[in-house]
Design a protein around this motif. Structure first.
Motif, mmCIF file in Angstrom:
data_model
loop_
_atom_site.group_PDB
_atom_site.id
_atom_site.type_symbol
_atom_site.label_atom_id
_atom_site.label_comp_id
_atom_site.label_asym_id
_atom_site.label_seq_id
_atom_site.Cartn_x
_atom_site.Cartn_y
_atom_site.Cartn_z
ATOM 1 N N VAL A 45 1.939 4.379 41.291
ATOM 2 C CA VAL A 45 3.146 4.530 40.474
ATOM 3 C C VAL A 45 4.271 5.134 41.306
ATOM 4 C CG1 VAL A 45 4.159 5.784 38.522
ATOM 5 C CG2 VAL A 45 1.918 4.693 38.285
ATOM 6 N N ALA A 46 3.950 6.158 42.086
ATOM 7 C CA ALA A 46 4.962 6.807 42.924
ATOM 8 C C ALA A 46 5.540 5.819 43.934
ATOM 9 C CB ALA A 46 4.342 8.006 43.644
ATOM 10 N N LYS A 47 4.670 4.987 44.470
ATOM 11 C CA LYS A 47 5.135 3.992 45.440
ATOM 12 C C LYS A 47 6.052 2.974 44.770
ATOM 13 C CE LYS A 47 3.419 0.795 48.956
ATOM 14 N NZ LYS A 47 2.210 0.201 49.586
ATOM 15 N N ALA A 48 5.694 2.566 43.551
ATOM 16 C CA ALA A 48 6.505 1.588 42.823
ATOM 17 C C ALA A 48 7.885 2.151 42.498
ATOM 18 C CB ALA A 48 5.789 1.163 41.547
ATOM 19 N N LEU A 49 7.954 3.463 42.233
ATOM 20 C CA LEU A 49 9.224 4.105 41.902
ATOM 21 C C LEU A 49 9.945 4.626 43.141
ATOM 22 C CD1 LEU A 49 8.183 6.147 38.710
ATOM 23 C CD2 LEU A 49 9.616 4.086 38.795
ATOM 24 N N ASP A 50 9.264 4.514 44.263
ATOM 25 C CA ASP A 50 9.834 4.979 45.537
ATOM 26 C C ASP A 50 10.217 6.465 45.464
ATOM 27 O OD1 ASP A 50 10.554 4.770 48.180
ATOM 28 O OD2 ASP A 50 12.637 4.193 47.714
ATOM 29 N N ILE A 51 9.272 7.261 44.954
ATOM 30 C CA ILE A 51 9.497 8.712 44.887
ATOM 31 C C ILE A 51 8.408 9.414 45.688
ATOM 32 C CG2 ILE A 51 10.638 8.663 42.621
ATOM 33 C CD1 ILE A 51 7.970 9.513 41.362
ATOM 34 N N GLY A 52 8.753 10.578 46.183
ATOM 35 C CA GLY A 52 7.758 11.363 46.900
ATOM 36 C C GLY A 52 6.866 12.124 45.926
ATOM 37 N N ILE A 53 5.585 12.140 46.186
ATOM 38 C CA ILE A 53 4.655 12.862 45.312
ATOM 39 C C ILE A 53 3.598 13.576 46.158
ATOM 40 C CG2 ILE A 53 3.050 10.922 44.979
ATOM 41 C CD1 ILE A 53 2.753 11.918 42.042
ATOM 42 N N GLU A 54 3.244 14.764 45.745
ATOM 43 C CA GLU A 54 2.157 15.515 46.378
ATOM 44 C C GLU A 54 1.166 15.899 45.288
ATOM 45 O OE1 GLU A 54 1.783 15.886 49.502
ATOM 46 O OE2 GLU A 54 3.778 15.420 50.291
ATOM 47 N N MET A 55 -0.111 15.608 45.538
ATOM 48 C CA MET A 55 -1.150 15.875 44.548
ATOM 49 C C MET A 55 -2.122 16.924 45.100
ATOM 50 S SD MET A 55 -1.907 11.974 43.275
ATOM 51 C CE MET A 55 -2.912 12.512 41.902
ATOM 52 N N VAL A 56 -2.472 17.866 44.231
ATOM 53 C CA VAL A 56 -3.378 18.953 44.639
ATOM 54 C C VAL A 56 -4.514 19.069 43.622
ATOM 55 C CG1 VAL A 56 -3.598 21.396 45.211
ATOM 56 C CG2 VAL A 56 -1.433 20.203 45.652
ATOM 57 N N TYR A 57 -5.736 18.992 44.112
ATOM 58 C CA TYR A 57 -6.917 19.145 43.251
ATOM 59 C C TYR A 57 -7.246 20.636 43.130
ATOM 60 C CZ TYR A 57 -11.823 18.926 41.739
ATOM 61 O OH TYR A 57 -13.003 19.100 41.064
ATOM 62 N N VAL A 58 -7.307 21.130 41.871
ATOM 63 C CA VAL A 58 -7.556 22.564 41.642
ATOM 64 C C VAL A 58 -8.918 22.822 41.002
ATOM 65 C CG1 VAL A 58 -5.105 23.079 41.470
ATOM 66 C CG2 VAL A 58 -6.391 22.535 39.385
ATOM 67 N N GLY A 59 -9.768 21.799 40.962
ATOM 68 C CA GLY A 59 -11.150 22.000 40.555
ATOM 69 C C GLY A 59 -11.344 22.283 39.078
ATOM 70 N N LYS A 60 -12.377 23.088 38.818
ATOM 71 C CA LYS A 60 -12.746 23.447 37.447
ATOM 72 C C LYS A 60 -13.283 24.875 37.466
ATOM 73 C CE LYS A 60 -15.822 22.033 33.649
ATOM 74 N NZ LYS A 60 -14.777 21.996 32.614
ATOM 75 N N ASN A 61 -13.033 25.595 36.393
ATOM 76 C CA ASN A 61 -13.501 26.975 36.306
ATOM 77 C C ASN A 61 -15.029 27.033 36.165
ATOM 78 O OD1 ASN A 61 -13.196 29.731 36.266
ATOM 79 N ND2 ASN A 61 -12.660 29.848 34.091
ATOM 80 N N ASN A 62 -15.647 27.970 36.849
ATOM 81 C CA ASN A 62 -17.094 28.212 36.749
ATOM 82 C C ASN A 62 -17.931 26.980 37.060
ATOM 83 O OD1 ASN A 62 -16.810 30.954 35.893
ATOM 84 N ND2 ASN A 62 -16.296 30.214 33.840
ATOM 85 N N ALA A 63 -17.521 26.213 38.060
ATOM 86 C CA ALA A 63 -18.309 25.048 38.492
ATOM 87 C C ALA A 63 -18.244 24.951 40.012
ATOM 88 C CB ALA A 63 -17.780 23.779 37.833
ATOM 89 N N ARG A 64 -18.534 26.050 40.675
ATOM 90 C CA ARG A 64 -18.295 26.187 42.111
ATOM 91 C C ARG A 64 -18.959 25.092 42.945
ATOM 92 N NH1 ARG A 64 -19.222 31.942 44.704
ATOM 93 N NH2 ARG A 64 -17.295 32.231 43.529
ATOM 94 N N GLU A 65 -20.242 24.867 42.742
ATOM 95 C CA GLU A 65 -20.957 23.926 43.608
ATOM 96 C C GLU A 65 -20.470 22.498 43.406
ATOM 97 O OE1 GLU A 65 -22.837 24.852 46.073
ATOM 98 O OE2 GLU A 65 -22.375 26.902 45.457
ATOM 99 N N ARG A 66 -20.239 22.127 42.152
ATOM 100 C CA ARG A 66 -19.734 20.774 41.890
ATOM 101 C C ARG A 66 -18.339 20.590 42.480
ATOM 102 N NH1 ARG A 66 -20.291 19.853 35.578
ATOM 103 N NH2 ARG A 66 -19.978 22.122 35.547
ATOM 104 N N VAL A 67 -17.501 21.621 42.349
ATOM 105 C CA VAL A 67 -16.139 21.536 42.893
ATOM 106 C C VAL A 67 -16.173 21.435 44.415
ATOM 107 C CG1 VAL A 67 -13.992 22.828 43.200
ATOM 108 C CG2 VAL A 67 -15.032 22.678 40.934
#
Length: 707
Positions: free
Chosen positions: A531-553
């Motif tokens: 979508v960002a590419k189609a709109l020609d906009i800059g985007i930065e994505m950051v994964y912040v995991g999940k609370n109390n799920a350390r090993e899976r994250v």
């Protein structure tokens, strides 16, 4: 032809045996109501006070000394063994017995006479009770036991010395005492039963005396359990005196004993039955005594609690008096210094800002690291000077070596003051910490100013949100910070993302997303970048995991980096992100902020609700405050159906268009969950669903998550 003396001695032994056998018919009778009235009718105390403790100590020394010597003799040993280290205070005993020697001698004579004449055990017992009518119940048993100790002690001294002392040998001959060693095997059952009964008698007597010593300011004699115990003591006294008579009869039976007495086992059985009876009485009294001590401890705890409450609520010159009251009176007021190298007096915290860090032994290393960064980090001004004192709250009943090692391990990595041991903390203070400051499981930090005034019952919330800039960590400071705060990208992320300011200055769309379903994460990241590419906009994505799920994250973070789907925070940042969000909610709730009138609280609870589900979620920002967020299903379907709102996005911009598109999606079926740990900050009474705005139902959940 038998001599008159031998006939007399033989008759004496026979009568003693008969006296012991008479116990059978009385074992049950003494516990009925009529017998209880008969026992009570002998009791007419005149108020005299007898110091029974020193007398009981001598009795204990005598009887506990004889018993191992009997065992030694029965097992074929010779000579005498000193079983006890006699620490009797002779002057105290002399003073206590000064006016009691005559009554002790009188009881000795009564028991000896009645046993020698084959008297009835019950009648003898009642006679002694009548003789001691003017004494208290504890004095009755101690004086009777003292008389028995005299008789039995004299008997055993003669038995023990007759082989080596001519005087003892002559006395033994006149008394026609047997050679104990010669008959040791056949006499062993008799003496084993005797020993058990003597031990039970001593135990019950000590128990009765202990009841009389309970502090009246903490327990009333008119209220259970003490009133219940006092109602049982007359019966217990009866059985102790009865047991003394039975033991004396057994010993008298040894005088001039014949083969039939030596080989008979009925007397041993009688004493064993009596020992069982007296032991049962002891167990019952002990259970009541434990209840009494429990009641006393509760009363002492309540008084100490109220004392600490008054102290901490009363203005002080400095904080030292309050700090001292945190510790048990029998403890020395030492702490371990921040370097964990030496003990220091608690005076080092006098007139300083002190944070009482309160936790159990499950405090996370992340919490310690973040707090250490604040404690040792850059202070916003030279006046920002505070100390931390760790107060670990533990359950005494479950303490073991593993907990000891865990405590020492945690203490070793803390760079602030700690207590020497968790048990040094006064129990009443622990009660106050839990009931007033609301500590349950999650760590809290109570702030005290230099005068000992409580500035905030939990400063950790504001420390996680604003760091040292919230000093002196008072509730007023926290309130002022919230008044100036708005829901912005900076508030959400703080300093967790080092590239944030660069991205904002470049006017990029910044997306933070979470969840633990890798398929959704990969689909969402790919579609969003499309979508960002189609709109020609800059985007930065950051994964912040999940609370109390350390090993899976951790596992998902590795896959995201491997596939280059987006940025992904390390474990410590993930923990802090969710912990800050919870802290915002608790801080807001602590200040009584209603969700209807508080945008920040609404947004925080929405993100926490997203995290409570197993699905993913995402929040998009442009600049500092333009944002839109949605749950995983909605945001993924929106990205996949971008052609439906592409034109709108080119007209309005990415975030306004996405918001308008999301508003048009109806979700008839959804299940939103908000999972909050029990915490001192309080749980909101009313929570609205992040999807539909309806009030959510409250459930209780108990969870143990080990990854």
């Amino acid at each position: 032809m038998a001599t008159p003396i031998s006939l007399s001695i033989s008759s004496l032994a026979s009568k003693s045996q008969q006296m012991v056998r008479n116990e059978r018919r009385m074992l049950a009778a003494s516990d009925d109501g009529a017998m209880m009235k008969q026992i009570q009718s002998t009791h007419a105390p005149d108020g005299r006070v007898v110091d029974v403790k020193p007398i009981l100590q001598v009795i204990d020394n005598v009887l506990r000394n004889i018993i191992p010597n009997i065992d030694h003799a029965m097992n074929g040993g010779t000579g005498h063994i000193d079983a006890l280290d006699d620490r009797t205070n002779s002057s105290a005993v002399d003073g206590a017995l000064d006016a009691l020697a005559y009554i002790v001698h009188k009881i000795c004579c009564e028991v000896s006479c009645k046993c020698s004449g084959g008297g009835d055990a019950h009648a003898t017992t009642m006679g002694i009770l009548n003789m001691l009518s003017s004494y208290s119940w504890d004095a009755k048993v101690v004086l009777t036991l003292a008389a028995f100790a005299v008789n039995f002690g004299e008997f055993w001294l003669i038995v023990q010395l007759c082989t080596s002392n001519s005087l003892a040998k002559s006395v033994a001959l006149l008394k026609q005492l047997p050679d104990i060693l010669e008959h040791s095997q056949t006499l062993k059952p008799h003496f084993d039963a005797l020993n058990k009964l003597i031990n039970a008698m001593i135990d019950v007597t000590k128990c009765i005396v202990e009841f009389t010593e309970l502090p009246s300011e903490f327990i009333s004699i008119d209220v259970p359990p003490l009133s219940t115990a006092m109602a049982h003591i007359p019966t217990a006294t009866y059985w102790i005196i009865w047991s003394v008579v039975a033991c004396a009869a057994q010993i008298t039976g040894l005088v001039g004993m014949r083969h039939e007495f030596i080989t008979s086992t009925s007397e041993a059985w009688e004493l064993s039955s009596l020992a069982h009876k007296v032991s049962s009485i002891h167990e019952h009294l002990q259970s009541l005594l434990r209840l009494c001590y429990q009641r006393i401890d509760e009363k002492k705890l309540l008084e100490a609690f109220e004392d600490f409450k008054r102290t901490i609520e009363t203005p002080q010159m400095d904080n030292l008096r309050i700090l001292l009251k945190i510790f048990r009176k029998e403890e020395t007021y030492y702490l371990l210094n921040p370097d964990n190298t030496k003990q220091v007096l608690i005076d080092v915290l006098r007139r300083k800002h002190v944070l009482l860090l309160i936790s159990d032994l499950d405090i996370s290393h992340e919490e310690i690291r973040v707090l250490e960064a604040l404690y040792k980090g850059e202070r916003v001004s030279s006046e920002l000077n505070y100390e931390i004192l760790w107060l670990p709250i533990v359950e005494r009943s479950t303490w073991n070596d593993d907990y000891e090692q865990k405590f020492l391990s945690l203490k070793s990595i803390m760079s602030w003051y700690t207590v020497n041991h968790p048990f040094a903390i006064e129990p009443a203070v622990i009660k106050y910490i839990m009931e007033v400051w609301g500590f349950v499981k999650k760590p809290i930090a109570v702030t005290l100013d230099p005068q000992g005034k409580v500035l905030c019952p939990n400063a950790l919330n504001m420390m996680w949100i604003w760091g040292n800039s919230a000093f002196p960590f008072s509730s007023e400071k926290e309130e002022s910070f919230w008044k100036a705060e708005a829901w912005t990208l900076e508030l959400l992320v703080d300093r967790l993302e080092p590239n944030l300011s660069t991205w904002v200055s470049q006017q990029k769309v910044v997306c933070f997303y979470g969840g633990v379903q890798m398929e959704w994460i990969e689909s969402f990241a790919t579609a969003t970048k499309g979508v960002a590419k189609a709109l020609d906009i800059g985007i930065e994505m950051v994964y912040v995991g999940k609370n109390n799920a350390r090993e899976r994250v951790k596992k998902i973070t590795g896959l995201i980096k491997e596939k280059k789907l987006s940025h992904a925070w390390e474990d410590g940042n993930v923990w802090f992100f969710w912990n800050r969000l919870e802290s915002m909610l608790y801080s807001k709730t602590q200040h009584g902020k209603a969700i209807e009138n508080d945008v920040i609280k609404q947004e925080v609870m929405t993100l926490l609700a997203y995290d409570g589900s197993e699905n993913g979620w995402a929040v998009f920002f442009t600049g500092s405050d333009e944002m839109v967020r949605a749950n995983g299903d909605k945001v993924l379907s929106s990205m996949k159906s971008f052609e439906e709102w592409e034109k709108l996005a080119k007209q309005m911009g990415f975030i306004p268009a996405l918001r308008k598109h999301l508003e048009g999606i109806t979700d008839e079926h959804h299940c939103t969950r908000l999972i909050l740990p029990g915490n001192s900050g309080g749980i909101p009474e009313r929570v609205q669903c992040a999807e539909c705005g309806r009030p959510m139902e409250m459930y209780f959940m108990y969870r143990c998550c080990v990854e």
